[in-house]
Design an enzyme around this catalytic site. Structure first.
Site: not given
Ligand code: BDR
Length: 317
Positions: A9, A14
């Protein structure tokens, strides 16, 4: 050669995880499946293409996945990484969505795994919605996977989204429940508290982001907002000790591409709490073996920090 499928996402961490995977000469990325999460799906798709563009890898197929959770009507909109999910530094020459594959993410996931049975490592750094739908479509999918690496869940009820819940699990608790229940392939989890404790020291981040390359400049641009927030964050102070940047998703990726990266883990059955005013979406760790689940996951505790830093350096070269 490790064959990876990445379900993400695309927010900042990521993006960093993808850059780390691309930099590894022993990794072949079969495809990237996108899910809502850090930002709405349309942004996730755009962000993913932007990352691939800067890495010169627009040849990697990108697929449109789920735009919302399976059941829950309560949306936890992630905006930690900015409104666009990538630090709010738009690229006027960003690649257009016409580059996306026609096939949808879940169908593509099922097909890619079938065609490469026994060889695919799936790295999941988003809410687990695509994976949950995929196993409904093909219940034999987990058996055909080599391994599954997840960033998500928590081990000490320290939430980053709700009091007790980590974002990826809280964003779609039913999906997380299905995935932890049905994916009986070797499963490795990078939970929230572990990632906080292993954050990248600020001195290292400064060095990394001052590297003279287009990729480093891109990483610096997209990370500036989240790093600023992380530096001033009060929450999790106790476990991060304000010592660095938490690129949470990259732990799951690093573990997926290097089998020696994890140096300590707990092997334990896991599930997800689906009820509870404060606890919905929280990961359940069955140390007492009360659930009588045969399948155990490896929950990461310690990793090789020097390797992690080296992977980051390679990713911006
Ligand atoms: C996760 O939530 C998202 O904000 C980050 O990309 C990570 O996958 C951390 O809690």
């Amino acid at each position: 050669m490790k064959k990876l499928i990445i379900d993400l996402d695309t927010g900042v961490d990521d993006a960093q995880a993808v850059m780390v995977a691309i930099a590894d000469p022993n990794v072949e990325i079969l495809g990237i499946t996108c899910c809502f999460g850090n930002t709405p799906l349309e942004n996730v798709l755009k962000n993913t293409l932007r990352v691939l563009k800067v890495c010169g890898r627009l040849d990697i197929p990108v697929y449109r996945g789920c735009s919302g959770p399976l059941l829950t009507s309560k949306r936890h909109a992630g905006d930690y990484h900015g409104k666009d999910g990538l630090g709010d530094v738009p690229d006027p020459d960003a690649p257009g969505l016409e580059l996306l594959q026609k096939r949808k993410a879940v169908q593509a996931l099922v097909k890619m795994v079938k065609q490469n049975a026994g060889e695919v490592t799936l790295v999941a750094t988003a809410p687990l919605t695509n994976l949950a739908v995929a196993v409904q479509l093909d219940p034999s999918l987990p058996k055909k996977l080599k391994a599954l690496y997840i960033m998500g869940g928590n081990t000490e009820s320290r939430g980053n989204t709700t009091i007790c819940g980590e974002f990826n699990f809280v964003a779609d608790p039913e999906a997380a429940y299905i995935v932890l229940d049905r994916y009986t392939c070797p499963t490795y989890i990078a939970p929230w508290e572990f990632s906080c404790r292993n954050s990248l020291p600020w001195s290292f981040c400064d060095k990394l982001l001052s590297y003279d390359s287009e990729k480093a400049r891109f990483m610096k641009n997209i990370s500036t907002l989240s790093m600023k927030k992380a530096k001033s964050a009060d929450y999790q102070k106790e476990i991060t000790e304000g010592k660095g940047f938490n690129s949470c998703d990259t732990y799951a990726m690093a573990a997926a591409i290097d089998d020696t990266f994890i140096t300590e883990s707990d092997e334990v059955a896991v599930s997800v709490e689906l009820e509870g005013t404060y606890t919905r979406g929280m990961m359940v760790l069955d140390y007492m073996d009360q659930l009588k689940k045969k399948h155990k996951a490896f929950v990461m505790k310690k990793v090789n920090h020097e390797k992690f830093k080296q992977m980051f350096i390679e990713s911006v070269k």
